[in-house]
Design a protein around this motif. Structure first.
Motif, short mmCIF file in Angstrom:
data_model
loop_
_atom_site.label_atom_id
_atom_site.label_comp_id
_atom_site.label_asym_id
_atom_site.label_seq_id
_atom_site.Cartn_x
_atom_site.Cartn_y
_atom_site.Cartn_z
N ASP A 122 0.85 -1.18 0.00
CA ASP A 122 0.00 0.00 0.00
C ASP A 122 0.89 1.24 0.00
OD1 ASP A 122 0.92 0.24 2.62
OD2 ASP A 122 -0.99 -0.30 3.53
N HIS A 123 0.26 2.39 -0.14
CA HIS A 123 1.02 3.65 -0.17
C HIS A 123 1.88 3.83 1.08
CE1 HIS A 123 -2.09 5.03 -3.17
NE2 HIS A 123 -0.96 5.33 -3.78
N ALA A 124 1.31 3.53 2.23
CA ALA A 124 2.01 3.74 3.50
C ALA A 124 3.28 2.89 3.59
CB ALA A 124 1.08 3.45 4.67
N THR A 125 3.19 1.66 3.14
CA THR A 125 4.35 0.77 3.19
C THR A 125 5.45 1.27 2.26
OG1 THR A 125 2.93 -1.10 3.75
CG2 THR A 125 5.15 -1.60 2.94
N LEU A 126 5.07 1.71 1.06
CA LEU A 126 6.07 2.24 0.15
C LEU A 126 6.67 3.53 0.71
CD1 LEU A 126 7.68 2.00 -2.42
CD2 LEU A 126 5.80 3.15 -3.64
N ALA A 127 5.87 4.34 1.32
CA ALA A 127 6.38 5.57 1.95
C ALA A 127 7.41 5.22 3.01
CB ALA A 127 5.23 6.39 2.54
N GLU A 128 7.12 4.22 3.81
CA GLU A 128 8.06 3.79 4.85
C GLU A 128 9.36 3.27 4.24
OE1 GLU A 128 8.10 0.14 7.92
OE2 GLU A 128 6.36 1.47 8.11
N ARG A 129 9.24 2.47 3.18
CA ARG A 129 10.43 1.90 2.54
C ARG A 129 11.32 2.96 1.89
NH1 ARG A 129 9.32 -3.57 -0.89
NH2 ARG A 129 8.69 -4.93 0.83
N THR A 130 10.71 4.03 1.41
CA THR A 130 11.47 5.06 0.70
C THR A 130 11.92 6.22 1.60
OG1 THR A 130 9.46 6.26 0.10
CG2 THR A 130 10.32 4.65 -1.51
N GLY A 131 11.25 6.37 2.73
CA GLY A 131 11.52 7.53 3.57
C GLY A 131 10.80 8.77 3.09
N LEU A 132 9.90 8.60 2.14
CA LEU A 132 9.08 9.70 1.64
C LEU A 132 7.78 9.75 2.41
CD1 LEU A 132 9.55 9.07 -2.20
CD2 LEU A 132 10.70 10.82 -0.81
N SER A 133 7.08 10.86 2.34
CA SER A 133 5.79 10.97 3.00
C SER A 133 4.71 10.29 2.15
CB SER A 133 5.42 12.44 3.22
OG SER A 133 5.07 13.05 1.98
N LEU A 134 3.59 10.02 2.76
CA LEU A 134 2.46 9.43 2.04
C LEU A 134 2.02 10.37 0.92
CD1 LEU A 134 0.51 7.05 1.97
CD2 LEU A 134 -0.93 8.25 3.60
N ASP A 135 1.98 11.67 1.19
CA ASP A 135 1.63 12.64 0.15
C ASP A 135 2.62 12.60 -1.01
OD1 ASP A 135 -0.62 13.53 1.51
OD2 ASP A 135 0.39 15.28 2.38
N ASP A 136 3.92 12.45 -0.69
CA ASP A 136 4.94 12.36 -1.74
C ASP A 136 4.71 11.15 -2.64
OD1 ASP A 136 6.28 14.65 -0.87
OD2 ASP A 136 7.75 13.51 0.31
N ILE A 137 4.37 10.02 -2.03
CA ILE A 137 4.11 8.80 -2.81
C ILE A 137 2.90 8.99 -3.71
CG2 ILE A 137 3.45 6.34 -2.68
CD1 ILE A 137 6.40 6.91 -1.97
N GLU A 138 1.84 9.55 -3.17
CA GLU A 138 0.63 9.77 -3.98
C GLU A 138 0.90 10.75 -5.11
OE1 GLU A 138 -2.23 10.82 -0.98
OE2 GLU A 138 -2.57 8.71 -0.45
N ARG A 139 1.65 11.80 -4.84
CA ARG A 139 2.01 12.78 -5.87
C ARG A 139 2.88 12.12 -6.94
NH1 ARG A 139 4.77 15.96 -2.92
NH2 ARG A 139 2.96 16.84 -1.90
N LEU A 140 3.82 11.30 -6.50
CA LEU A 140 4.72 10.59 -7.41
C LEU A 140 3.92 9.70 -8.36
CD1 LEU A 140 7.69 9.68 -8.08
CD2 LEU A 140 7.33 7.90 -6.40
N GLU A 141 3.03 8.90 -7.82
CA GLU A 141 2.23 7.99 -8.65
C GLU A 141 1.28 8.75 -9.57
OE1 GLU A 141 0.34 4.87 -6.45
OE2 GLU A 141 2.25 3.90 -6.00
N GLY A 142 0.90 9.95 -9.18
CA GLY A 142 0.01 10.76 -10.01
C GLY A 142 0.73 11.53 -11.10
N GLY A 143 2.04 11.38 -11.16
CA GLY A 143 2.80 12.05 -12.20
C GLY A 143 3.21 13.47 -11.83
N GLY A 144 3.12 13.80 -10.55
CA GLY A 144 3.43 15.16 -10.12
C GLY A 144 4.84 15.37 -9.64
N THR A 145 5.69 14.35 -9.79
CA THR A 145 7.07 14.46 -9.31
C THR A 145 8.04 14.13 -10.44
OG1 THR A 145 6.36 13.75 -7.12
CG2 THR A 145 8.72 13.65 -7.58
#
Length: 103
Positions: free
Chosen positions: A44-67
């Motif tokens: 899920d988003h939270a697990t990927l955020a934890e693995r990367t050290g990014l925030s949940l918002d960063d992961i969602e923005r990344l997957e949405g093409g905003g990064t």
């Protein structure tokens, strides 16, 4: 040629490459590849955020093409998604995929 007139060269519309468009396309390709690999791993988003050290918002923005992709971000994602990053970049087109490491 009379005064006031000059010759100008214009690039046909089909040959123009807007850098913002190219960058947005790369960000969208990266976001889709991250999403595809995350789903394949059952994360899920939270697990990927934890693995990367990014925030949940960063992961969602990344997957949405905003990064836009950066080399440090690509390295972080590759490690977090336990995969090799496969990326091809042409002047106006970017393809991104994460290839799972061999077992």
């Amino acid at each position: 040629m009379s005064a006031g007139y000059h010759t100008s060269w214009t690039i046909p519309e089909a040959h123009r490459v807007d850098p913002a468009y190219v960058e947005a396309g790369a960000a969208i390709a990266l976001g889709q590849a991250v999403y595809d690999r995350r789903i394949a791993l059952g994360l899920d988003h939270a697990t990927l955020a934890e693995r990367t050290g990014l925030s949940l918002d960063d992961i969602e923005r990344l997957e949405g093409g905003g990064t836009p992709p950066t080399l440090p971000l690509l390295r972080t994602l590759s490690a977090a998604l336990d995969a090799k990053l496969d990326m091809s970049v042409e002047s106006d087109d970017t393809h991104v995929s994460f290839v799972p490491h061999a077992a």
